[in-house]
Design an enzyme around this catalytic site. Structure first.
Site, PDB file in Angstrom:
ATOM      1  CB  THR A  86      -0.940   0.021   1.224  1.00  0.00           C
ATOM      2  OG1 THR A  86      -0.141  -0.105   2.423  1.00  0.00           O
ATOM      3  CG2 THR A  86      -1.932  -1.117   1.161  1.00  0.00           C
ATOM      4  CE  LYS A 207       1.241  -0.436  11.205  1.00  0.00           C
ATOM      5  NZ  LYS A 207       1.570  -1.623  10.472  1.00  0.00           N
ATOM      6  CB  ALA A 255      18.547  12.591  19.433  1.00  0.00           C
ATOM      7  CB  CYS A 263       5.751   1.567   9.032  1.00  0.00           C
ATOM      8  SG  CYS A 263       5.611  -0.209   8.758  1.00  0.00           S
TER       9      CYS A 263
END
EC number: 1.1.1.22
Length: 434
Positions: A86, A207, A255, A263
């Protein structure tokens, strides 16, 4: 039980292999013939620690098979999982659901009886409802229940995440889908894994909300690191002081040069676009996206500044190219911004990464790839640590100083001891530390 897994990519292959380890018969189907043939021969198309052994053992025992034929994969299946890509849609940043809807339609046409169609891919809220409408249109009177079962797999530790997850989220309507998925995840019930049962839309949003929150947390500590540099504070101590608060937690307070991967970048963008369309903008996520994009550019500027304002004619060694350790994934990696910027400014790049296959395809053709970290550092004017693979942590600063021509080191992951490097004569700088 038997399941079909549509998609032999990262999510589909890991999930299929892990379900097989649970004792489920799994058939993974993919349209790419070469990928299926490779998997049948035991060759894994992605790098994930432990995955090769898991696939080999379950394939040998007959619980895990691979095919290019959907009908074969679906034969006798209790559930069919959609684990297709996707990606962000060009132009607007929405998740491209072309593959999801195409696969759902194929399942509807191939189904021979009752089954559960489960979305494992990360999809925007409302996608499950659209799949239900598609099924009704393609095959009226079907006996296909729709469910959402989002994955929460971290690259580099995906098998452990599947086998011992923080939670399992199941979104559906009606008892049949819940019953089938509870049976599939029964081994996790036995170790008291929390199972969150919700509606379709809620599961889909969980999600995106989780990934967006973690992206915000990373961006927040990166901005705190900038403030620490101006104020003379130490971001490690700030993060520790924050993380000991149980309401905040210690994870994702490291950091660095900005987040990347498969994702966070696409999910934050898709969530922001969906929220805008629904009239409930998540402006904190929008600002996170902009800040993270800018941070990668700022990292290139740091290198240029450290070399006196120009890298023209200078050799820069770059350690680590993937977006994180223990993966070969280059998607939205900081190196994809930093390395081209430095090369365009006239620097000669000598790079090393333990898993360089994808990096070699994506970085400028002028990038030189070394066979080891010390080889990359040989004769370099400056060294930049972009990804903190474990093998870099143990490198001797004395050996690096002997190999390098210059003495500039930019540790963009705070992986090294500043004093040890300075004692060896390095002009050392890191993120959010004096």
């Amino acid at each position: 039980m038997r399941v079909a897994m549509i998609g032999a990519g990262y999510v589909g292959l890991v999930s299929g292999a892990c379900f097989a380890e649970f004792g489920v018969d799994v058939c993974v189907v993919d349209t790419e013939v070469s990928k299926v043939e490779a998997l049948r021969e035991g060759r894994i198309p992605i790098y994930e620690p432990g995955l090769d052994k898991l696939v080999e053992e379950n394939a040998r025992d007959g619980r895990l098979t691979f095919t290019t034929r959907l009908e074969e994969a679906m034969e006798g299946a209790d559930a069919v999982f959609l684990a297709v890509g996707t990606p962000s849609r060009r132009g607007d940043g929405h998740a491209d659901l072309t593959y999801v809807f195409a696969a759902a339609e194929q399942v509807a046409r191939a189904a021979k009886g009752p089954l559960v169609l489960v979305t494992k891919s990360t999809v925007p809220v409302g996608t499950g409802r659209k799949i239900m409408e598609l099924l009704d249109k393609v095959r009226p009177g079907h006996e296909i229940a729709v469910a959402s079962n989002p994955e929460f797999l971290r690259e580099g530790s995906a098998i452990a995440d599947f086998m011992r997850p923080d939670r399992v989220v199941i979104g559906a309507e009606g008892d049949r889908a819940f019953q089938v998925l509870r049976r599939l995840y029964r081994p996790l019930y036995l170790i008291e894994t929390p199972i969150v049962q919700t509606g379709l839309e809620t599961a889909e949003l969980i999600k995106y909300a989780a990934n967006a929150f973690l992206a915000v947390k990373i961006t927040f500590i990166n901005q705190m690191a900038d403030l620490c540099e101006r104020a003379g504070a130490n971001v490690h101590d700030v993060a520790r002081g924050m993380g000991l608060d149980g309401r905040i937690g210690r994870k994702f307070l490291h950091a660095g040069p900005g987040y990347g991967g498969s994702c966070f970048p696409k999910d934050t963008l898709a969530l922001a676009r969906t929220a805008q369309e629904l009239g409930a903008p998540v402006t904190i996520v929008e600002q996170t996206i902009a800040a993270n994009d800018a941070r990668k550019e700022q990292m290139a500027d740091r290198v240029i500044t450290a070399l006196g304002g120009s890298v023209a004619g200078k050799t820069v060694a770059v350690f680590g190219l993937t977006f994180k350790p223990e993966t070969d994934d280059m998607r939205d990696a900081p190196s994809l911004v930093v390395v081209p910027r430095l090369a365009a400014a006239g620097a000669t790049i000598r790079a090393y990464d333990p898993q360089p296959a994808h990096a070699k395809q994506l970085l400028p053709a002028s990038t030189g790839f070394a066979e080891s970290a010390l080889d990359a550092a040989e004769g370099a004017d400056a060294l930049v640590l972009l990804t903190e693979w474990n093998e870099f942590r143990a490198l001797s600063p004395k050996r690096l100083r002997t190999a390098m021509k210059g003495n500039v080191v930019l540790d963009l992951r705070n992986a090294w001891d500043p004093e040890a490097f300075r004692e060896c004569g390095f002009q050392y700088s890191s993120i959010g530390r004096q």
